[in-house]
Structures are given as structure tokens and as C-alpha cells.
Design an enzyme around this catalytic site. Structure first.
Site, PDB file in Angstrom:
ATOM      1  N   SER A 151       0.814  -1.221   0.000  1.00  0.00           N
ATOM      2  CA  SER A 151       0.000   0.000   0.000  1.00  0.00           C
ATOM      3  C   SER A 151       0.846   1.269   0.000  1.00  0.00           C
ATOM      4  O   SER A 151       1.952   1.308   0.544  1.00  0.00           O
ATOM      5  CB  SER A 151      -0.925   0.020   1.219  1.00  0.00           C
ATOM      6  OG  SER A 151      -1.848  -1.038   1.161  1.00  0.00           O
ATOM      7  N   GLU A 152       0.267   2.331  -0.594  1.00  0.00           N
ATOM      8  CA  GLU A 152       0.913   3.637  -0.665  1.00  0.00           C
ATOM      9  C   GLU A 152      -0.127   4.721  -0.388  1.00  0.00           C
ATOM     10  O   GLU A 152      -1.334   4.432  -0.363  1.00  0.00           O
ATOM     11  CB  GLU A 152       1.547   3.849  -2.038  1.00  0.00           C
ATOM     12  CG  GLU A 152       2.651   2.860  -2.350  1.00  0.00           C
ATOM     13  CD  GLU A 152       3.298   3.088  -3.703  1.00  0.00           C
ATOM     14  OE1 GLU A 152       4.162   2.296  -4.077  1.00  0.00           O
ATOM     15  OE2 GLU A 152       2.927   4.068  -4.401  1.00  0.00           O
ATOM     16  N   TRP A 163       0.684   2.438   5.657  1.00  0.00           N
ATOM     17  CA  TRP A 163      -0.164   1.424   6.293  1.00  0.00           C
ATOM     18  C   TRP A 163       0.522   0.060   6.335  1.00  0.00           C
ATOM     19  O   TRP A 163      -0.121  -0.976   6.125  1.00  0.00           O
ATOM     20  CB  TRP A 163      -1.518   1.291   5.568  1.00  0.00           C
ATOM     21  CG  TRP A 163      -2.181   2.560   5.177  1.00  0.00           C
ATOM     22  CD1 TRP A 163      -2.514   2.975   3.924  1.00  0.00           C
ATOM     23  CD2 TRP A 163      -2.616   3.608   6.063  1.00  0.00           C
ATOM     24  NE1 TRP A 163      -3.119   4.203   3.958  1.00  0.00           N
ATOM     25  CE2 TRP A 163      -3.191   4.624   5.267  1.00  0.00           C
ATOM     26  CE3 TRP A 163      -2.566   3.777   7.451  1.00  0.00           C
ATOM     27  CZ2 TRP A 163      -3.720   5.782   5.791  1.00  0.00           C
ATOM     28  CZ3 TRP A 163      -3.085   4.952   7.981  1.00  0.00           C
ATOM     29  CH2 TRP A 163      -3.659   5.929   7.157  1.00  0.00           C
ATOM     30  N   TYR A 210       0.541  -1.611 -14.594  1.00  0.00           N
ATOM     31  CA  TYR A 210       0.656  -2.531 -13.467  1.00  0.00           C
ATOM     32  C   TYR A 210       1.458  -3.781 -13.827  1.00  0.00           C
ATOM     33  O   TYR A 210       1.957  -4.499 -12.945  1.00  0.00           O
ATOM     34  CB  TYR A 210      -0.729  -2.922 -12.948  1.00  0.00           C
ATOM     35  CG  TYR A 210      -1.561  -3.761 -13.891  1.00  0.00           C
ATOM     36  CD1 TYR A 210      -1.446  -5.140 -13.905  1.00  0.00           C
ATOM     37  CD2 TYR A 210      -2.488  -3.169 -14.755  1.00  0.00           C
ATOM     38  CE1 TYR A 210      -2.209  -5.920 -14.765  1.00  0.00           C
ATOM     39  CE2 TYR A 210      -3.258  -3.935 -15.611  1.00  0.00           C
ATOM     40  CZ  TYR A 210      -3.116  -5.309 -15.616  1.00  0.00           C
ATOM     41  OH  TYR A 210      -3.871  -6.064 -16.466  1.00  0.00           O
ATOM     42  N   ASN A 264      -5.288 -13.005  -1.597  1.00  0.00           N
ATOM     43  CA  ASN A 264      -6.458 -13.888  -1.520  1.00  0.00           C
ATOM     44  C   ASN A 264      -6.310 -14.868  -0.366  1.00  0.00           C
ATOM     45  O   ASN A 264      -7.272 -15.147   0.359  1.00  0.00           O
ATOM     46  CB  ASN A 264      -6.638 -14.639  -2.843  1.00  0.00           C
ATOM     47  CG  ASN A 264      -7.252 -13.776  -3.922  1.00  0.00           C
ATOM     48  OD1 ASN A 264      -8.006 -12.854  -3.641  1.00  0.00           O
ATOM     49  ND2 ASN A 264      -6.919 -14.062  -5.178  1.00  0.00           N
ATOM     50  N   GLY A 303      -4.294 -14.330   2.235  1.00  0.00           N
ATOM     51  CA  GLY A 303      -4.241 -13.519   3.440  1.00  0.00           C
ATOM     52  C   GLY A 303      -5.608 -13.127   3.954  1.00  0.00           C
ATOM     53  O   GLY A 303      -5.791 -12.935   5.171  1.00  0.00           O
ATOM     54  N   ARG A 355     -23.217  -9.699  36.552  1.00  0.00           N
ATOM     55  CA  ARG A 355     -24.054  -8.505  36.471  1.00  0.00           C
ATOM     56  C   ARG A 355     -25.532  -8.833  36.746  1.00  0.00           C
ATOM     57  O   ARG A 355     -26.141  -9.600  35.998  1.00  0.00           O
ATOM     58  CB  ARG A 355     -23.912  -7.843  35.096  1.00  0.00           C
ATOM     59  CG  ARG A 355     -24.603  -6.489  35.041  1.00  0.00           C
ATOM     60  CD  ARG A 355     -24.518  -5.854  33.668  1.00  0.00           C
ATOM     61  NE  ARG A 355     -25.220  -4.568  33.685  1.00  0.00           N
ATOM     62  CZ  ARG A 355     -25.682  -3.966  32.613  1.00  0.00           C
ATOM     63  NH1 ARG A 355     -25.534  -4.507  31.419  1.00  0.00           N
ATOM     64  NH2 ARG A 355     -26.302  -2.810  32.719  1.00  0.00           N
ATOM     65  N   GLU A 359      -6.382  -5.407   3.930  1.00  0.00           N
ATOM     66  CA  GLU A 359      -6.365  -6.540   2.986  1.00  0.00           C
ATOM     67  C   GLU A 359      -7.623  -6.584   2.134  1.00  0.00           C
ATOM     68  O   GLU A 359      -8.191  -7.651   1.883  1.00  0.00           O
ATOM     69  CB  GLU A 359      -6.105  -7.857   3.722  1.00  0.00           C
ATOM     70  CG  GLU A 359      -4.680  -7.925   4.260  1.00  0.00           C
ATOM     71  CD  GLU A 359      -4.190  -9.320   4.549  1.00  0.00           C
ATOM     72  OE1 GLU A 359      -4.581 -10.250   3.820  1.00  0.00           O
ATOM     73  OE2 GLU A 359      -3.404  -9.467   5.493  1.00  0.00           O
TER      74      GLU A 359
END
Length: 447
Positions: free
Chosen positions: A189-190, A219, A241, A303, A305, A332, A427
Site C-alpha cells: 500500500s501507498e 499502512w 501494473y 487472496n 491472506g 451482572r 487486505e
């Protein structure tokens, strides 16, 4: 505690039986260790592999529930659960307040073998199956999602990339380190390249001795603790790309620096940083895979991850749920009875647990399909999407169930809720997951 690998000897004999486990105490703990396991064969999996075009006959294999675990996977679940409760839990609140991972925890993660689950034993790893790694990630997240994501990124992104695409020289040099003492980081990431990962601006140029990388990343998980970075840069911008290429960068390389550590809403003990690359020299042998194939590598690895992030979210949801229901059914009281005994509360509890169970089935199904060599892209996207949604809902309700005790920072309820928010972002955001699911459905249903 003994280390995890002695409790989980993933040895598969020719007859398909697990070898007996040898429990030996390690200096770090009384839990058994993954790293001391040695076996010449592939780790036991609950499902047959379909790798290399081999499609086994499944007719004689009895059907089992998705969440049925092999002996190895049960051992992983039990030992990691104990390790997380005994070793990590006492430090969770302090690490969150300090916004820093305790170095002793990182060291013990290696000693326990949790940073090398799928690394082959010849490189010092545990040589286990993918689902075992997913189970470990889930169990860690029940106690601390910050620790869980460190283990997740290191195993499912970094180790996987080196094992799949690294040359023999890179594997021999780095896998033993990644298995025993070196944290890895995945740098994609950038600032202007998040969901649109292939718009990255970091560039690489070839030199006489290798390459030079210039640009910045943002990030980046594990950045502070890591000494090994997989960096994606465009080696040929004219190809768009298709010029993206992956490189290995060592911490301490001239021109590489950590510019900023982010202060975050959740998973605060997990480091998230901005990285700068100022003519960072990379030797030619640190090219990861082939030139121009980085975009394919990133897609494939992410994918896988996403199943890990989905497991982190189901583990988080379980942790938040268990923390809250124990309180409302045991401590409680209002109007003379435990809060958890009111029908309205019971309905919310039942609905929440049903959603957690459904999310876990999506996660385990995606993991099993990945292991079997089947197409799991949509399954991974659905698992991550739904698990992150469930984690947000359940952790939010858990705060409400606990009332004031859920809102204060004395306990963990509010932390689970804060930690849950990242599940819909990293992700691949939830919208990206829905795009993926819709595109695959459209392809299936379009004439």
C-alpha cells in the site's frame, strides 16, 4: 512452558498415522513447540491435496463437519489457546496503552513456532498445513487481535511469498531466519494506492549490480518489528501494473527508513508505519520471483491472506462474546436476576453466537478449499466480508451487554470493539470484497 511443536508433531507415516509426540520442555515456556518438530513428509491435513492437477478419489472418505479438526489441528488449537491465556493475556492492556508490542511476546512467538507454521522443516519451520495456521490466528485473536495480525501477516503473506516465489538461494538465506527470529513485513500500500493497489508509484530501476528503489509505502503492518521487507515497485512504468515487481529489502539498507508510526483507533500494539525508500540498493539476487509478475503475486497472496484476516475477526468476535456472556451470566445483576437471564438479552446472545458460527464456517470452508487446491477466491472474499461484519456487530453488542463495565478501559470489551473496525478496511475493504464476489457471480450467471 514447553514449546508448541512438541505437542503438535505433524508427522505423517506411510499408513497415514501421526507419529507419537515427544513433549520436551523449552526454556521459554511449558507449552510444546512447533519448531522442534521434524518429519520428512507433508503435514497432516483434514482434506486431500489437489495440487499439481492431482484430483484424488473422495468416495471412500467419510464426510465430516467443516469445523472437524485433525489431531494436529486440535493440538494447535489447545496449545495456542493456553499460550495466549497464560502468556499474552496479562500483557494485553499494557501493550494497547503503550501502543507497542512487547519484545518478549515477539520472541516467544518464534520460540513457540507460531511464526513458521507452514515453513518446511528443512528450513527450521513446523511444516504444518494452512488450516493449522488459520486456527492459530483465530485462537490468538480471541485474546489479542494485535498479536494475531502480526502472526497472520508474517505467515500468510511474507512466508507464503518467499516459499512460493523465492529462488532457492532466497529460501536458503531467509526462510531459516523467518522461522526463528526475523519478523517479516509486506509492503504494497501507498498514500494514493490502497484499494487500487496497482496504482502504486514506488519505482525501481535496474543498475549494474541490481536495482534501486525510490518511493514510499503507507499502512505497513509489522514495520517497526520487521527486519525483512517484501517491497512492490514498478520496474517498467510504461507497462502499467504489468511492470510491478517484488523485491526483498533488509532493514538497515542505506536509504531505507521508517518515517512515521501511526497512532490508531484499534490493534494499537500492532505497528503500522510509513516507509521511505531513497535510492535503496537491492542486490540482483533479492529479486523475488520474475520481473513484472509482482501484481500477480500480490493478488494471489492477498487472496490467501484474506482468510487469515477473516480468522482474526472470528477469533475477535469469539473473544468479545465470551468475555461478555461470562459477565452477564455470572456477575451482572439487575432487578434481582442476572442480566443474561432476561429474554431480550438471551435472544441477542443466541443471534450473535449463530452469526459467529456461520462466519467460522465460511472461514474454515475457504481454508479447506485452499488446501485442496480448489478455487477459493470468492470463498475468501465472503469469509472476510462476513467475519468482519460479525466482529463489529458482536463486539459492539458486547459493550452494551456489560453496561458501564463494557465502556471503561479497565476490561477488554471496548478494546475488542475498537480492534474490530480494521477488519472492514485492511487486505481489501468490504466494498472491494463485495466487488469481487459480485464479479465472480456475474461471470457464473451471465450467458
Amino acid at each position: 512452558m514447553s514449546s508448541i511443536s512438541h505437542a503438535i508433531r505433524p508427522t505423517v507415516r506411510a499408513a497415514g498415522r501421526l507419529a507419537s509426540r515427544n513433549l520436551v520442555a523449552s526454556r521459554a515456556s511449558t507449552l510444546p513447540s512447533l519448531t522442534q518438530t521434524r518429519s520428512p513428509l507433508r503435514a497432516f491435513s483434514a482434506i486431500p491435496s489437489r495440487r499439481n492437477g492431482d484430483f484424488p478419489d473422495l468416495t471412500d472418505i467419510p464426510t465430516t463437519p467443516l469445523t472437524h479438526l485433525s489431531e494436529v489441528e486440535v493440538a494447535m488449537k489447545d496449545t495456542v489457546s493456553k499460550f495466549a491465556s497464560d502468556v499474552i493475556l496479562p500483557k494485553v492492556r499494557d501493550m494497547d496503552e503503550a501502543e507497542s508490542m512487547d519484545p518478549a511476546i515477539v520472541e516467544q512467538l518464534f520460540e513457540q513456532g507460531l511464526m513458521s507454521v507452514e515453513i518446511p522443516e528443512e528450513y527450521g519451520g513446523a511444516g504444518m498445513n494452512f488450516t493449522a495456521a488459520i486456527i492459530g490466528i483465530e485462537e490468538l485473536a480471541r485474546v489479542d487481535p494485535s498479536v494475531s495480525v502480526m502472526v497472520d501477516v508474517h505467515n500468510t503473506l511474507v512466508n507464503t511469498a518467499v516459499m512460493k516465489y523465492g529462488s532457492n538461494a532466497l529460501k536458503k538465506k531467509y526462510l531459516p531466519k523467518l522461522a526463528t527470529n526475523t519478523v517479516g513485513s509486506f509492503c504494497l500500500s501507498e498514500p494514493v494506492s490502497g484499494s487500487d493497489a496497482f496504482a502504486l508509484a514506488t519505482k525501481a530501476v535496474e543498475t549494474a549490480d541490481g536495482f534501486k528503489i525510490t518511493g514510499s509505502k503507507m499502512w505497513i503492518t509489522n514495520a517497526m518489528e520487521a527486519e525483512f521487507y517484501i517491497v512492490f515497485a514498478n520496474l517498467d512504468p510504461s507497462k502499467g501494473y504489468k511492470g510491478i515487481t517484488a523485491f526483498v529489502v533488509d532493514k538497515g539498507t542505506k536509504g531505507f527508513s521508517i518515517a512515521k508510526k501511526e497512532k490508531k483507533l484499534g490493534i494499537r500494539a500492532s505497528s503500522t508505519c510509513v516507509l521511505n525508500f531513497d535510492d535503496v540498493e537491492v542486490p540482483k539476487e533479492n529479486l523475488l520471483g520474475e520481473r513484472g509478475q509482482g501484481y500477480k503475486y500480490a493478488i494471489g497472496i492477498l487472496n490467501e491472506g484474506r482468510i487469515g484476516i477473516a480468522a482474526q475477526m472470528t477469533g475477535l468476535a469469539l473473544g468479545a462474546f465470551e468475555n461478555a456472556v461470562k459477565y452477564v451470566w455470572n456477575d451482572r445483576k439487575q432487578f434481582g436476576q442476572f442480566v443474561g437471564e432476561f429474554q431480550g438479552m438471551q435472544h441477542q446472545i443466541a443471534q450473535s453466537y449463530t452469526e459467529i458460527t456461520a462466519a467460522r464456517h465460511l472461514v474454515y470452508n475457504a481454508a479447506r478449499k485452499k488446501e485442496a487446491g480448489e478455487d477459493f477466491v470468492m470463498d475468501a472474499a465472503m469469509a472476510k466480508l462476513y467475519a468482519s461484519q460479525v466482529a463489529g456487530r458482536v463486539s459492539g453488542l458486547a459493550v452494551e451487554w456489560m453496561g458501564g463495565m463494557g465502556f471503561v478501559r479497565e476490561g477488554l470489551a471496548e478494546k475488542y470493539w475498537r480492534d474490530s473496525k480494521i477488519g472492514a478496511i485492511y487486505e481489501g475493504t468490504s466494498n472491494i470484497q463485495m466487488n469481487t464476489i459480485a464479479k465472480l457471480l456475474q461471470k457464473e450467471y451471465t450467458n
